[in-house]
Write an enzyme that holds these catalytic residues in place. Structure first.
Site, PDB file in Angstrom:
ATOM      1  N   GLU A 176       0.807  -1.223   0.000  1.00 24.91           N
ATOM      2  CA  GLU A 176       0.000   0.000   0.000  1.00 24.91           C
ATOM      3  C   GLU A 176       0.838   1.269   0.000  1.00 24.91           C
ATOM      4  O   GLU A 176       0.822   2.029   0.984  1.00 24.91           O
ATOM      5  CB  GLU A 176      -0.940   0.021   1.209  1.00 24.91           C
ATOM      6  CG  GLU A 176      -1.876  -1.169   1.282  1.00 24.91           C
ATOM      7  CD  GLU A 176      -2.964  -1.003   2.317  1.00 24.91           C
ATOM      8  OE1 GLU A 176      -3.028   0.063   2.956  1.00 24.91           O
ATOM      9  OE2 GLU A 176      -3.756  -1.932   2.488  1.00 24.91           O
ATOM     10  N   GLU A 360      -5.161  -8.643   1.057  1.00 21.56           N
ATOM     11  CA  GLU A 360      -5.797  -8.308   2.340  1.00 21.56           C
ATOM     12  C   GLU A 360      -7.275  -8.073   2.109  1.00 21.56           C
ATOM     13  O   GLU A 360      -7.656  -7.402   1.154  1.00 21.56           O
ATOM     14  CB  GLU A 360      -5.227  -7.020   2.960  1.00 21.56           C
ATOM     15  CG  GLU A 360      -3.889  -7.158   3.579  1.00 21.56           C
ATOM     16  CD  GLU A 360      -3.361  -5.847   4.155  1.00 21.56           C
ATOM     17  OE1 GLU A 360      -4.169  -4.996   4.592  1.00 21.56           O
ATOM     18  OE2 GLU A 360      -2.134  -5.668   4.144  1.00 21.56           O
TER      19      GLU A 360
HETATM   20  C1  GCO Z   1      -3.560  -1.687   5.500  1.00 17.69           C
HETATM   21  C2  GCO Z   1      -2.471  -2.442   6.038  1.00 17.69           C
HETATM   22  C3  GCO Z   1      -2.790  -3.212   7.276  1.00 17.69           C
HETATM   23  C4  GCO Z   1      -3.917  -2.701   8.122  1.00 17.69           C
HETATM   24  C5  GCO Z   1      -5.239  -3.144   7.590  1.00 17.69           C
HETATM   25  C6  GCO Z   1      -6.422  -2.651   8.368  1.00 17.69           C
HETATM   26  O1  GCO Z   1      -4.217  -2.173   4.610  1.00 17.69           O
HETATM   27  O2  GCO Z   1      -3.804  -0.570   5.941  1.00 17.69           O
HETATM   28  O3  GCO Z   1      -1.885  -3.236   5.099  1.00 17.69           O
HETATM   29  O4  GCO Z   1      -1.578  -3.099   7.939  1.00 17.69           O
HETATM   30  O5  GCO Z   1      -3.807  -3.153   9.409  1.00 17.69           O
HETATM   31  O6  GCO Z   1      -5.402  -2.677   6.303  1.00 17.69           O
HETATM   32  O7  GCO Z   1      -6.442  -1.260   8.353  1.00 17.69           O
END
Ligand code: GCO
Length: 450
Positions: A176, A360
């Site tokens: 990200e 994710e």
């Molecule tokens: C993100 C990160 C994670 C976060 C998750 C929840 O996507 O921001 O990769 O580290 O913890 O997304 O916010």
């Protein structure tokens, strides 16, 4: 006995039910490891940020977190017992390199044990090089906008590729990059907490340059590795049908999507992102785009929610709106599974890839433990509907090859501290006891007994 069937919306004939589809859980170094000063780990920008008053909602730090540094064997056992075949984790750069840029053997040994522990259990590692824990001393010399720091990142990438390349197949450079640029340097919410959109754009470009440099080196060292990057793209909806709101939504979506995918495909981002005295063609020179657009094998997509956007008289030209009467998770994000299907289709149409992973996807819910159990019904429904969305995208032709739930366990949720629980496993931070929640058991039912 679990009531919610997590795979209910996945069609019977879906490739998501084949043995080739990768099912994993994801975490990141700073959010779970703890041991922040142990075995030669240097401070990262997040260690420094957490020390600043008012930055973290509950005043906490990742100093101990889930103590995964010491408990990793148990955590790998847990992953295995739940039936997952892959584990997405990140390496903390400040753990494996010392202040002079030399390898830190103790830190390297930790990840070696972690990777070997996965392989011994038949778990496929997916490694992320940068999940936001920049060594703090590198921020002090300008961070990602300094080409020396970009080069040091590619040295670090080469170091770990040389070390683990014979055991790890999947490698992502950044996680990200929008968060480590715009959220950190424009919105000021993540470390180092600055508020300058010009700097955010320069950092974003610097992250992409570092990505290109790292991919080039890693490819030379290990031509058979699968190399990629993880993005958090979005679908942005205009709040009203007015032209102003439509334009604002276009800017927002371009910042989250095009700013990354265009350069990765050798193109400068669209003009709607231009700022006074800074055009995208000033920022991205043809030779920069050549470097950034190294061929990659996959892109990881992190998806949580959609955005509803309206026009605003600020430097961005937009603001996010919280619309009423929709389902939200504990962190306040709208539950919008249709967005994931739409997003995947749009991404494949605009920037086709041979392989996408959902790296994710998950939800924060207001979890409590009652007699050792946590019934996280909202999270289970969230997974069920989002898995259905992934299945529909696949059947319309998007080559998604795997899905990683965020997260293996509750952890340090950045500026929210420990106030948000994203895990499928509950963590009692006092005792470091882990309790699989209903969602973990629902995955287990599907993955082991499917
Ligand atoms: C993100 C990160 C994670 C976060 C998750 C929840 O996507 O921001 O990769 O580290 O913890 O997304 O916010």
């Amino acid at each position: 006995m679990n009531k919610i069937k997590i795979d209910e919306l996945i069609s019977e004939t879906s490739i998501m039910r084949s043995k080739d589809f990768v099912w994993g859980v994801a975490t990141s170094s700073y959010q779970i490891e703890g041991a922040a000063t142990l075995d030669g780990r240097l401070a990262s920008i997040w260690d420094a940020f957490c020390e600043e008053k008012g930055r973290i909602l509950d005043g906490s730090t990742g100093g101990v977190a889930c103590d995964h540094y010491h408990l990793f064997e148990e955590d790998l056992d847990l992953i295995k017992s739940l039936g997952f075949s892959s584990y997405r984790f990140s390496i903390a750069w400040p753990r494996v390199v010392d202040i002079n840029g030399n390898p830190n053997e103790l830190g390297l040994l930790f990840y070696e044990r972690l990777i070997d522990g996965m392989l011994a259990r038949g778990i496929e590692p997916m490694l992320t090089l940068y999940h936001w824990d920049l060594p703090d001393h590198l921020q002090q010399i300008g961070g990602w906008t300094n080409s020396d720091v970009q080069n040091l990142f590619s040295d670090y990438a080469a170091l770990v590729m040389e070390r683990y390349g014979n055991r790890v197949k999947y490698w992502a450079t950044h996680n990200e990059p929008w968060c480590s640029s715009f959220l950190s340097f424009d919105l000021g919410i993540h470390a180092p907490g600055k508020t300058d959109r010009y700097e955010a754009m320069a950092v974003g470009k610097g992250l992409l340059m570092a990505h290109g440099k790292a991919i080039k080196k890693m490819r030379e060292i290990n031509p058979s590795a699968q190399l990629g990057i993880v993005i958090n793209p979005i679908v942005s909806f205009p709040h009203t049908s007015s032209e102003r709101d439509q334009k604002a939504a276009e800017i927002h979506q371009a910042e989250l999507n095009d700013f990354w995918f265009d350069p990765l495909n050798g193109k400068k981002p669209p003009e709607c992102l231009d700022l006074p005295n800074l055009s995208m063609s000033d920022l991205f020179k043809p030779e920069d785009l050549d470097l950034i657009s190294q061929p990659i094998d996959f892109v990881g997509v992190n998806y949580y929610t959609r955005a509803v956007i309206e026009q605003a008289d600020n430097i961005r030209g937009y603001e996010q709106v919280n619309i009423p009467n929709v389902e939200r998770t504990h962190i306040g994000w709208e539950v919008y599974p249709e967005g994931l299907e739409q997003l995947l289709k749009e991404l494949q149409a605009s920037w086709p890839m041979p392989t996408w992973f959902i790296t994710e996807n998950g939800a924060a819910t207001d979890d409590v433990i009652v007699s050792g159990k946590c019934e996280d019904a909202q999270r289970q429904r969230y997974f069920q509907t989002h898995l259905g969305a992934v299945d529909r995208a696949i059947s319309s032709g998007v080559p998604v090859k795997g899905y990683y739930a965020w997260s293996l366990m509750d952890n340090f949720e950045w500026a929210f501290g420990y106030s948000q629980r994203f895990g499928i496993v509950y963590v009692d931070y006092e005792t470091q006891e882990r309790y699989p929640k209903g969602s973990a058991l629902a995955f287990k039912n599907f993955l082991l007994h499917g």
